[in-house]
Design a protein around this motif. Structure first.
Motif, short mmCIF file in Angstrom:
data_model
loop_
_atom_site.label_atom_id
_atom_site.label_comp_id
_atom_site.label_asym_id
_atom_site.label_seq_id
_atom_site.Cartn_x
_atom_site.Cartn_y
_atom_site.Cartn_z
N SER A 1 -5.73 9.35 4.26
CA SER A 1 -4.58 8.87 3.61
C SER A 1 -3.63 10.06 3.26
O SER A 1 -4.49 10.82 3.68
CB SER A 1 -4.70 8.21 2.19
OG SER A 1 -4.81 8.90 1.23
N THR A 2 -2.55 9.24 3.01
CA THR A 2 -1.01 10.55 3.05
C THR A 2 -2.17 10.90 1.19
O THR A 2 -2.49 10.19 0.55
CB THR A 2 0.21 10.11 3.30
OG1 THR A 2 -0.03 8.88 2.54
CG2 THR A 2 0.53 10.09 4.24
N PRO A 3 -1.75 12.14 1.19
CA PRO A 3 -1.46 12.61 -0.48
C PRO A 3 -0.94 12.29 -1.25
O PRO A 3 0.57 11.80 -1.26
CB PRO A 3 -1.67 13.79 -0.37
CG PRO A 3 -1.39 14.50 0.91
CD PRO A 3 -0.53 13.67 1.57
N ASN A 4 -1.38 12.07 -2.76
CA ASN A 4 -0.90 11.12 -3.90
C ASN A 4 -1.07 12.20 -4.85
O ASN A 4 -2.75 12.74 -4.96
CB ASN A 4 -1.38 9.91 -4.11
CG ASN A 4 -0.02 8.68 -4.98
OD1 ASN A 4 1.13 10.22 -5.47
ND2 ASN A 4 -0.41 8.22 -6.14
N ASN B 1 0.68 -0.97 0.04
CA ASN B 1 0.54 -0.34 0.02
C ASN B 1 0.98 1.63 -0.73
O ASN B 1 1.79 1.88 1.08
CB ASN B 1 -0.82 0.44 1.09
CG ASN B 1 -1.66 0.97 1.22
OD1 ASN B 1 -1.90 1.75 0.88
ND2 ASN B 1 -2.72 0.44 2.00
N LYS B 2 0.02 1.84 -1.18
CA LYS B 2 1.86 3.65 -0.75
C LYS B 2 0.68 4.46 -0.02
O LYS B 2 1.84 5.63 0.14
CB LYS B 2 1.61 3.51 -2.77
CG LYS B 2 2.18 3.16 -3.38
CD LYS B 2 1.46 3.33 -4.87
CE LYS B 2 2.76 2.46 -5.94
NZ LYS B 2 2.11 1.22 -5.82
N TYR B 3 -0.09 4.11 0.52
CA TYR B 3 -0.73 5.40 1.06
C TYR B 3 -0.60 4.64 3.31
O TYR B 3 -1.06 3.81 3.47
CB TYR B 3 -2.22 5.89 1.33
CG TYR B 3 -2.55 6.01 -0.26
CD1 TYR B 3 -2.41 7.17 -0.69
CD2 TYR B 3 -2.75 5.01 -1.18
CE1 TYR B 3 -2.83 7.90 -1.67
CE2 TYR B 3 -2.78 5.72 -2.90
CZ TYR B 3 -3.40 6.91 -2.66
OH TYR B 3 -3.51 7.29 -3.52
N GLU B 4 -0.41 6.36 3.74
CA GLU B 4 -0.53 6.37 5.34
C GLU B 4 -1.88 6.13 5.37
O GLU B 4 -2.14 7.68 4.71
CB GLU B 4 0.33 6.49 5.47
CG GLU B 4 1.50 5.23 5.80
CD GLU B 4 3.21 5.78 6.61
OE1 GLU B 4 3.04 6.64 7.56
OE2 GLU B 4 4.11 5.95 6.00
N GLU C 1 -12.08 3.55 -6.74
CA GLU C 1 -12.62 3.58 -7.97
C GLU C 1 -10.85 3.79 -9.23
O GLU C 1 -11.02 5.49 -9.13
CB GLU C 1 -12.79 4.86 -7.84
CG GLU C 1 -11.93 5.79 -6.66
CD GLU C 1 -13.35 6.82 -6.11
OE1 GLU C 1 -14.51 7.24 -6.69
OE2 GLU C 1 -12.77 7.92 -5.23
N GLY C 2 -10.23 3.98 -8.63
CA GLY C 2 -9.17 3.10 -9.76
C GLY C 2 -7.44 4.59 -9.51
O GLY C 2 -7.08 4.77 -10.58
N VAL C 3 -7.55 4.15 -8.33
CA VAL C 3 -7.19 6.15 -8.19
C VAL C 3 -5.85 5.34 -7.14
O VAL C 3 -4.83 5.97 -7.25
CB VAL C 3 -8.01 6.45 -7.42
CG1 VAL C 3 -7.06 8.44 -6.46
CG2 VAL C 3 -9.22 7.13 -8.67
N CYS C 4 -5.87 4.14 -5.73
CA CYS C 4 -5.06 4.85 -4.97
C CYS C 4 -3.99 3.12 -6.03
O CYS C 4 -3.05 3.25 -4.81
CB CYS C 4 -5.51 4.47 -4.20
SG CYS C 4 -6.00 2.63 -3.85
#
Ligand code: FES
Length: 320
Positions: A99-102, A3-6, A271-274
């Motif tokens: 989440s943290t931003p991307n 997972n790229k998000y925290e 939705e195809g974003v994360c």
């Protein structure tokens, strides 16, 4: 995949009804620390306290001010529950997990001019980008279309703020329409075009840019949306268990898997974003509808997003 998000906890410190359908939420950290840094065009994933809903929203506040984030949420008629929750149940004091931003919609640093085109709620990422562009050397312009005066979210701020001379408004009900052909005619060769808003606007900008000879690498778009319902049924094979599942028209691969609990899949945004549901393709070709993979990655057919992708082939074997 990792997972790229925290995820972290925030509290809603202000709620404002910007238009009949759009609310602006101000979020602050529970621990009083500054928010993680971001650049204009970034999004965060927002989850309700029960973890039932999870949606991506663009950050619209000033990236230089990390005391808080702001997001704008449109109440969607076709809501999967997230926007209805945000409008009906979230109030000052509500705790949310974000989440943290991307950033999948960043301004191109090589552009000689930035041409920003917003439709409705699609204005939100541009509001943060305007802060990034303020005082910079690269010229920019924002074209903001909405259906009637009461739906022009944040129009007064734009008219009165430091970007006023860079912004043009287009209002359907007043027959003030955005003329893309005129806009793209004579655009400098190093200008980049960015569009965010409803799918018809994004499609029109992409087609108009193509007709005007603007290369794909100079056209950027973002839309957070659920999977398209169209597309013929197909079979997905889960290679690790050998299970074969029918993915009917109007259904996502993720839904087909979850309906029969065929495998456990991590899926944050749906939705195809994360990128959390990215899965390797072993046989067949996917039809990609996500925002996460680059055009090259999509063409390579190495992986797909289970939450939005469909199949171009009658059978698709995936590494799950
Ligand atoms: S769950 Fe986020 S891309 Fe699929």
């Amino acid at each position: 995949m990792a997972n790229k998000y925290e995820m972290f906890s925030v509290r809603v410190s202000a709620v404002e009804q910007a238009t009949p359908l759009i609310r602006r939420f101000t979020l602050v950290r529970e621990d009083g620390q500054p928010m993680p840094a971001f650049s204009g065009g970034s999004h965060v994933i927002v989850q309700d306290p029960a973890g039932s809903f999870s949606n991506a929203y663009s950050l619209m506040s000033d990236p230089r001010d990390l005391s808080h984030y702001q997001i704008g949420v449109r109440l969607e008629e076709q809501s999967r529950g997230g926007s209805a929750f945000m409008h009906q149940q979230v109030e000052v004091g509500t705790r949310l997990t974000i989440s943290t931003p991307n950033n999948l919609f960043a301004l191109d640093p090589g552009a000689g001019r930035h041409v920003l085109i917003a439709g409705g709620i699609g204005i939100t990422p541009f509001l943060a980008q305007l802060h990034d562009l303020e005082g910079g050397a690269t010229p920019y312009e924002l074209h903001y279309a909405f259906r009637s005066p009461e739906h022009g979210a944040f129009q007064a701020e734009l008219e009165q703020g430091p970007h006023a001379e860079h912004v043009r408004f287009y209002i359907d009900s007043l027959a003030r329409k955005l003329d893309l052909e005129a806009l793209f005619a004579g655009l400098a060769e190093d200008a980049h075009v960015y569009v965010c808003g409803p799918k018809p606007l994004i499609d029109a900008v992409i087609a108009g840019a193509k007709a005007a000879g603007i290369g794909d690498e100079r056209v950027h778009w973002e839309q957070f949306a659920a999977a398209p319902a169209e597309g013929a049924a197909f079979t997905v094979v889960l290679a690790r268990s050998g299970r074969e599942l029918r993915v009917e028209e109007g259904m996502t691969i993720l839904q087909a898997i979850e309906n029969v609990k065929a495998a456990k899949v991590e899926c944050l945004c749906r939705e195809g974003v994360c990128g959390t549901c990215e899965t390797a393709i072993l046989e067949g070709e996917a039809e990609h509808f996500d925002q996460y993979l680059s055009d090259e990655e999509k063409a390579s057919q190495q992986s797909l997003m289970l939450c939005v992708s469909r199949s171009r082939t009658p059978r698709l074997v995936i590494d799950l």
